[in-house]
Design a protein around this motif. Sequence first.
Motif, PDB file in Angstrom:
ATOM      1  N   GLU A  39       0.814  -1.224   0.000  1.00 49.95           N
ATOM      2  CA  GLU A  39       0.000   0.000   0.000  1.00 49.95           C
ATOM      3  C   GLU A  39       0.842   1.266   0.000  1.00 49.95           C
ATOM      4  OE1 GLU A  39      -3.361  -2.048   2.528  1.00 49.95           O
ATOM      5  OE2 GLU A  39      -1.445  -2.743   1.757  1.00 49.95           O
ATOM      6  N   HIS A  40       2.037   1.179   0.596  1.00 45.07           N
ATOM      7  CA  HIS A  40       2.864   2.380   0.755  1.00 45.07           C
ATOM      8  C   HIS A  40       3.966   2.500  -0.300  1.00 45.07           C
ATOM      9  CE1 HIS A  40       0.984   3.146   4.641  1.00 45.07           C
ATOM     10  NE2 HIS A  40       1.213   1.894   4.974  1.00 45.07           N
ATOM     11  N   ALA A  41       4.247   1.402  -1.001  1.00 48.48           N
ATOM     12  CA  ALA A  41       5.418   1.349  -1.882  1.00 48.48           C
ATOM     13  C   ALA A  41       5.459   2.506  -2.880  1.00 48.48           C
ATOM     14  CB  ALA A  41       5.455   0.015  -2.619  1.00 48.48           C
ATOM     15  N   VAL A  46       6.036   5.290   4.509  1.00 47.52           N
ATOM     16  CA  VAL A  46       4.729   5.021   5.113  1.00 47.52           C
ATOM     17  C   VAL A  46       3.875   6.288   5.133  1.00 47.52           C
ATOM     18  CG1 VAL A  46       3.552   4.207   7.186  1.00 47.52           C
ATOM     19  CG2 VAL A  46       5.757   3.231   6.532  1.00 47.52           C
ATOM     20  N   VAL A  47       2.637   6.184   4.616  1.00 43.75           N
ATOM     21  CA  VAL A  47       1.698   7.315   4.658  1.00 43.75           C
ATOM     22  C   VAL A  47       0.767   7.073   5.848  1.00 43.75           C
ATOM     23  CG1 VAL A  47      -0.044   8.614   3.366  1.00 43.75           C
ATOM     24  CG2 VAL A  47       1.804   7.425   2.138  1.00 43.75           C
ATOM     25  N   ALA A  52      -3.324   3.902   9.005  1.00 47.91           N
ATOM     26  CA  ALA A  52      -4.394   3.794  10.011  1.00 47.91           C
ATOM     27  C   ALA A  52      -5.618   3.099   9.420  1.00 47.91           C
ATOM     28  CB  ALA A  52      -4.754   5.186  10.529  1.00 47.91           C
ATOM     29  N   ARG A  53      -5.978   3.488   8.212  1.00 49.75           N
ATOM     30  CA  ARG A  53      -7.153   2.864   7.584  1.00 49.75           C
ATOM     31  C   ARG A  53      -6.933   1.380   7.334  1.00 49.75           C
ATOM     32  NH1 ARG A  53     -10.389   6.907   4.050  1.00 49.75           N
ATOM     33  NH2 ARG A  53      -9.904   8.817   5.145  1.00 49.75           N
ATOM     34  N   ALA A  54      -5.730   1.055   6.894  1.00 49.66           N
ATOM     35  CA  ALA A  54      -5.435  -0.351   6.610  1.00 49.66           C
ATOM     36  C   ALA A  54      -5.494  -1.186   7.899  1.00 49.66           C
ATOM     37  CB  ALA A  54      -4.070  -0.481   5.943  1.00 49.66           C
ATOM     38  N   PRO A 179      13.873  -0.337  -4.050  1.00 50.96           N
ATOM     39  CA  PRO A 179      12.522  -0.214  -3.471  1.00 50.96           C
ATOM     40  C   PRO A 179      12.517   0.020  -1.956  1.00 50.96           C
ATOM     41  CG  PRO A 179      12.752  -2.271  -4.726  1.00 50.96           C
ATOM     42  CD  PRO A 179      14.119  -1.687  -4.584  1.00 50.96           C
ATOM     43  N   TYR A 180      11.339   0.453  -1.477  1.00 49.06           N
ATOM     44  CA  TYR A 180      11.106   0.646  -0.047  1.00 49.06           C
ATOM     45  C   TYR A 180      10.495  -0.620   0.551  1.00 49.06           C
ATOM     46  CZ  TYR A 180       9.008   2.184   4.266  1.00 49.06           C
ATOM     47  OH  TYR A 180       8.661   2.280   5.587  1.00 49.06           O
TER      48      TYR A 180
END
Length: 351
Positions: A39-41, A46-47, A52-54, A179-180
Motif C-alpha cells: 500500500e505504501h510502496a 509510510v503514509v 491507520a485505515r489499513a 525499493p522501499y
Amino acid sequence: MRILGIETTCDETAAAVVGIGFDGRGEILSNEVLSQIAEHAAYGGVVPEIAARAHVEVIDRLIARALKKAGCTIKDIDGIAAAAGPGLIGGVLVGLTTAKAMALVTRKPLMAVNHLEAHALTARLTDGVGFPYLLLLASGGHTQLVAVRGVGDYVRIGTTIDDAIGEAFDKVAKLLGLPYPGGPHVEKEAAKGNPERFNLPRPMQGRAEPNFSLSGLKTAVRLEAERIAPLTQSDVADLCASFQAAVVDVVVDRTRVALRAFRDIAGHPTALVVAGGVSANQAVRSGLQRLAVETGLRMIAPPLHLCGDNGAMIAWAGLERLRLGLIDDISAPARARWPLDTSRDEAGAKA
Ligand code: KG4
Ligand code: ZN
C-alpha cells in the motif's frame, strides 16, 4: 498464562498469542502479521492515514485468526496487550482502542505496552536471557544503546544525533533507486558488491560517547553516486557494500564503547542483544558477534521473523508486565512519542 498481543504502530498489523511453556520459557502460540508494504510502496515511505485505515480494515480478522491458530478463544486469554506507542498515532489508536474494548468486555487486564520495550524484551522470549544486558535497538525510527536492568528499568547509554540506522539504509536505497523499505534491498545488493571500492567515512568512530551520526555517511554515498553517474548494476552493488561496511564498523565501535559505559551503570552484562528491524542484517549481526567473542559475551539476535515489528513481542512484553502486576486502565493514552528511558529528555520516536 496466555497473552494476546496487538501491534499497529507503523505499517504492520499484527496479533499474536504468547504463553509460558512447561519449562517456564516463553512460547509463541500464534504470530500473525499483515504487512502494508504494497500500500505504501508507491509513495516511497509510510503514509500515516493510509496506514491507520489499513489497520482498521484487518485488525478484527487478524485477532480472530491469531486466537484460532493458538487453539484458543478469548476465554482462554489472561490479558490483552497492545502497543500504545511510540508510533503513528492513528495506527496506535486502532490497536490500543481495540485492546481496551476487548479488555472492558471480557474484564481481563490490559497492558499498554511501549513498542521499544517490546523490542528490548524479545531476547527474553526467545533465549530467556537474564538482566542486565546491553541492547542495541536499531530500526527505522530509532538507534539506541540501552542498559536493560529490568522490566521498565532502562538506561540509555547512546543514541543517534541525526538519522536512525534503518532510516539511513532506507535513504541510501532510495537514492540508488532501490525499493522501499530499503534495508533488505541494500543488504542483497551489498552481498554482490565490493565493500572496499568506495572510501566512505566512519562518523563518530573513536569518540568517547557511544553516540551515532549517520546523515553524513548517507550524504557521502550520494556524492559518490553523483560523481560516477550514470550507475551500472555493479556500481549500485559496490556502493551498497561500501555503505554497509561503514555502518558495521561504526556499529561495532559504538557498541564497544557502550559496553565500557555499561559496567558503571549496571555491572557485568549477561549478553549483548540486538533488536529492531536492522537486526535482520547479517553483516550487522556478524560484526556484533565478533565483538561478543572479543569481549567474552553471548550475542543474541532474534530469529528473522521477530526482528521486524510483530505481535509476539507485544504479547511477551505484556506477559512480563502482568507477572509484575504492571497493568493499565482504560485511560492509558496512545502516544506518538514515548522514550524508553524516561529520565532522558529525548523524545521517543518510532522504532
Ligand atoms: O523495527 P522495524 O521493523 O520497524 C520500525 O521502524 O519500528 O524496522 C524497520 C527498519 C527499516 O528502516 C528497514 O529498512 C530496516 O529496519 N531493515 C533493515 C533490514 N531489514 C529491515 N536494515 C538493514 N538490513 C536489513 N536486512
Ligand atoms: Zn519496531
